[in-house]
Design an enzyme around this catalytic site. Structure first.
Site, PDB file in Angstrom:
ATOM      1  N   HIS A   5       7.209 -35.902  23.168  1.00 15.11           N
ATOM      2  CA  HIS A   5       8.451 -36.488  23.693  1.00 15.11           C
ATOM      3  C   HIS A   5       9.649 -35.666  23.219  1.00 15.11           C
ATOM      4  O   HIS A   5       9.754 -35.346  22.035  1.00 15.11           O
ATOM      5  CB  HIS A   5       8.567 -37.926  23.170  1.00 15.11           C
ATOM      6  N   ARG A  62       9.267 -35.199  30.623  1.00 10.99           N
ATOM      7  CA  ARG A  62       9.186 -34.947  29.180  1.00 10.99           C
ATOM      8  C   ARG A  62       8.561 -33.604  28.837  1.00 10.99           C
ATOM      9  O   ARG A  62       9.002 -32.934  27.902  1.00 10.99           O
ATOM     10  CB  ARG A  62       8.346 -36.050  28.536  1.00 10.99           C
TER      11      ARG A  62
END
Ligand SMILES: Cc1cc2nc3c(=O)[nH]c(=O)nc-3n(C[C@H](O)[C@H](O)[C@H](O)COP(=O)(O)OP(=O)(O)OC[C@H]3O[C@@H](n4cnc5c(N)ncnc54)[C@H](O)[C@@H]3O)c2cc1C
Length: 645
Positions: free
Chosen positions: A274, A338
């Site tokens: 992330h 992401r």
């Protein structure tokens, strides 16, 4: 030596073909039903009480089945799902901005870099709208607009606003909804709840999943439980990296034990890193903190134009800042998916333009948003996240940009399941993050909650009937060979871990394993690096089994023992992840192979060779696993090179 061998191809035989829009309806119609009187005679074990397991247990009990639910926390509502911050997607099109079931389906297949099944993803998009209705009916306090309608925001990889949220605490509010539904069934006597119990083995009798071996984490007592079906909802395995945004307890043991009993493990190398987490602050740290992706709706990501520019952010003029996501990806800007945002952050840091200690950070700046919307509006949307950031870093993000860096966050891989969410072991169903099903090589933000609740509230309660219609199955006896073997395996492992009495802590092994994984199987993987990782992991695993120190006994609360068992399984999983990453000589989604990139550094897939799910069969610790390929067809969303430019 070969790291793997190839076995027969496999197929998902449960999904109907024909028009994608009606596949789910046809599957539901085609599936056998169980009449209410018979449901009362059937028992289901559900391991896990997060959004997937909590919703499944409550719904199955509401439907009339006898359910026994397990979790290792002291309360079902402490499952890791409670940490989810940013929101949950649904194709409601409340914003009238062009959203539809088809667009959510399209975005998810594309976002997953064309490595997910179309049938599953279409169903997920269809069911998404029911989830919101269900949760609103339960009283989940989603954010609302001035006029009273539910509010939406955007997440990465989409150009519409379809994310429903409850400030930065969406997971908590959704879990409270599922937990209340579960508690209602506990009170009604339909769910028997076993908190603080850890499943340590799956019991397979006559080819069917029929039970589990559990350890009472308070007394250490080991018992068995038998049922007509077993559902694993045990979450993801990101903690194999030691540092991740996952709760410290998250582990792979339930899935890994099932894998060792024959359940195929699919796409283990697909890990999500992330982009917006608080950077690591030192070697003492035991976990990392996520700053929700929702912040990229209003925060702008930048680094200094010049490498080695150590001025404070306020002293760097606009012209000397590089808003690199807006520059490289003008269509999606700060809201690229992401995998793309994480790699871009790594690239600018590799160029020496990173900020903060060690140069491993980029800025996420809210100055423009505060100017445009005013501080109260920003506070209303993200207040708790800003507060959390300030508490951890000591910096006020209203006054100075946040510093963020990518961190391990989610695992797209998991146990292989068919369209019915049934593994290749009959009677073993897998839901939520524990299965591999819907996100391909990269999960779009706000889609994990959607998948967990789709599986638990809507999909499993329909598909499991088809299997249970042939039950109840013959009673299982404690003296059955498979039961005796499963119990002996659990006790044997515990005794072994306690008897080594070495000189290294469990955590020191876990930290070292995590370091190897991050270095060689993290944001970028190469053939050479993965080969090196495999030999490092193997020798560390051997060292673990001779030098680990587990104080205390097995007949008491012993968190060292719990952790030791989980780390032992992480070692075996880590090897499989590296083998999977090694065999997939292409880049796709979260799996970026250094040898496979476009001239401008983007991921380069090889569809002719790798359009398949890699489902691995266990053959023994340290033995080469067998690869079974499930070919992926793309009838509706044709694979193209993903572009967010
Ligand atoms: C910080 C953070 C923020 C996130 N924010 C979002 C977001 O905004 N939107 C989104 O869509 N997703 C988000 N995610 C991802 C999402 O939260 C998870 O993917 C999801 O909650 C997983 O749910 P689950 O029910 O599958 O598993 P979990 O919630 O992890 O639950 C696992 C359950 O299994 C039990 N269990 C595990 N092993 C055993 C065992 N051996 N024996 C007994 N019980 C066991 C545990 O006790 C627990 O009850 C976020 C993740 C993190 C880390």
């Amino acid at each position: 030596m070969s790291y793997w061998t190839e076995g027969d191809a496999i197929a998902d035989n449960a999904a109907p073909d024909g028009p994608i829009e009606t596949r789910w309806e046809r599957r539901q119609f085609g599936a056998k039903l169980v009449n209410p009187a018979n449901k009362r005679k059937l028992t289901i074990i559900v391991v896990g009480t997060g959004l997937a397991g909590g919703s499944a247990a409550a719904t199955l009990a509401e439907a009339g089945y006898k359910v026994r639910s397990y979790c290792y926390q002291d309360s079902p509502r402490r499952a890791h799902s409670i940490a989810a911050q940013g929101g949950i997607n649904a194709a409601k099109n409340y914003r009238n901005d062009g959203d539809s079931v088809y667009r959510l389906f399209y975005d998810t297949v594309k976002g997953g870099d064309f490595r997910a099944r179309e049938s599953n993803v279409y169903r997920l998009a269809q069911v998404s709208v029911n989830i919101i209705d269900q949760c609103v009916a339960q009283g989940v306090p989603f954010a609302r607009e001035y006029g009273g309608l539910l509010d939406n925001r955007s997440f990465g990889g989409t150009q519409v606003s379809r994310t429903f949220y409850a400030r930065g605490q969406t997971g908590q509010q959704l879990l409270l909804g599922a937990y209340q539904a579960l508690e209602r069934q506990i009170a009604a006597g339909n769910v028997e709840m076993h908190a603080r119990h850890e499943m340590l083995e799956l019991i397979v009798v006559d080819g069917r999943a029929r039970g589990i071996v559990v350890r009472d984490l308070v007394t250490g007592e080991i018992t068995t439980d038998f049922a007509d079906a077993v559902v694993l909802a045990s979450g993801g395995y990101g903690n194999v990296f030691f540092l991740s945004t996952n709760a410290k307890g998250c582990n792979v043991t339930a899935s890994w034990r099932a894998h060792r009993q024959g359940a195929l493990f699919a796409n283990p190398c697909y890990t999500q890193i992330h982009p917006t987490c608080i950077p690591e602050s030192g070697t003492h740290q035991s976990k990392l903190t996520l700053m929700s992706e929702s912040l990229r709706n209003d925060g702008r990501v930048w680094v200094p134009v010049e490498a080695g520019d150590h001025r404070a952010p306020a002293d760097i003029p606009e012209a000397e800042r590089d808003y690199y996501l807006e520059r490289i990806y003008p269509s999606f800007g700060n809201l690229v998916p992401r995998d793309i945002a994480s790699r871009a952050a790594k690239n600018v840091c590799d160029e020496g333009r990173g900020v903060g200690p060690g140069g491993l950070g980029v800025y996420l700046d809210f100055a423009d948003a505060i100017d445009r919307l005013g501080r109260p509006a920003v506070e209303a949307k993200y207040g708790n996240l800003f507060e959390m950031y300030e508490r951890i870093t000591g910096e006020d993000p209203y006054a100075t940009p946040m510093r963020i860096y990518p961190a391990v966050h989610y695992t797209m891989g998991g146990l292989w399941v068919d369209y019915d969410l049934q593994s290749n072991i009959p009677g073993l169903f897998v839901v939520g993050e524990a299965n591999f099903s819907d996100h391909g090589a990269n999960r779009l933000g706000a889609s994990a909650l959607m998948q967990g609740l789709a599986d638990g509230y809507f999909v499993l309660p329909n598909t499991i009937n088809d299997y249970l219609a042939s039950g109840p199955f013959p009673a299982v006896s404690e003296s059955d060979e498979a039961v005796v073997a499963a119990r002996a395996a659990v006790s044997g492992r515990i005794d072994k871990l306690l008897s080594i009495d070495g000189d290294r802590t469990v955590d020191s092994f876990h930290r070292e394993l995590g370091h190897i994984m991050w270095e060689y199987c993290g944001m970028e993987r190469t053939e050479e690096g993965l080969g090196k990782a495999l030999s490092l992991i193997r020798s560390l695993r051997e060292e673990f089994w001779t030098r680990v120190k587990v104080p205390g006994t097995g007949e008491q609360l012993n968190q060292n023992l719990e952790r030791a068992g989980r780390v032992a399984d992480f070692f075996e999983l880590a090897e499989l992840m590296c083998v999977d990453a090694l065999h997939r000589a292409e880049s796709c989604g979260g799996h970026f192979r250094g040898e496979s990139q476009t001239p401008d550094g983007e991921a380069l897939r090889h569809d002719e060779e790798f359009s398949y799910v890699a489902a691995w069969e266990f053959t023994g610790t340290g033995e080469p696993p067998v690869l079974h390929k499930e070919h992926l067809e793309f009838e509706y969303v044709h694979p193209t090179q993903r572009s967010y430019k």
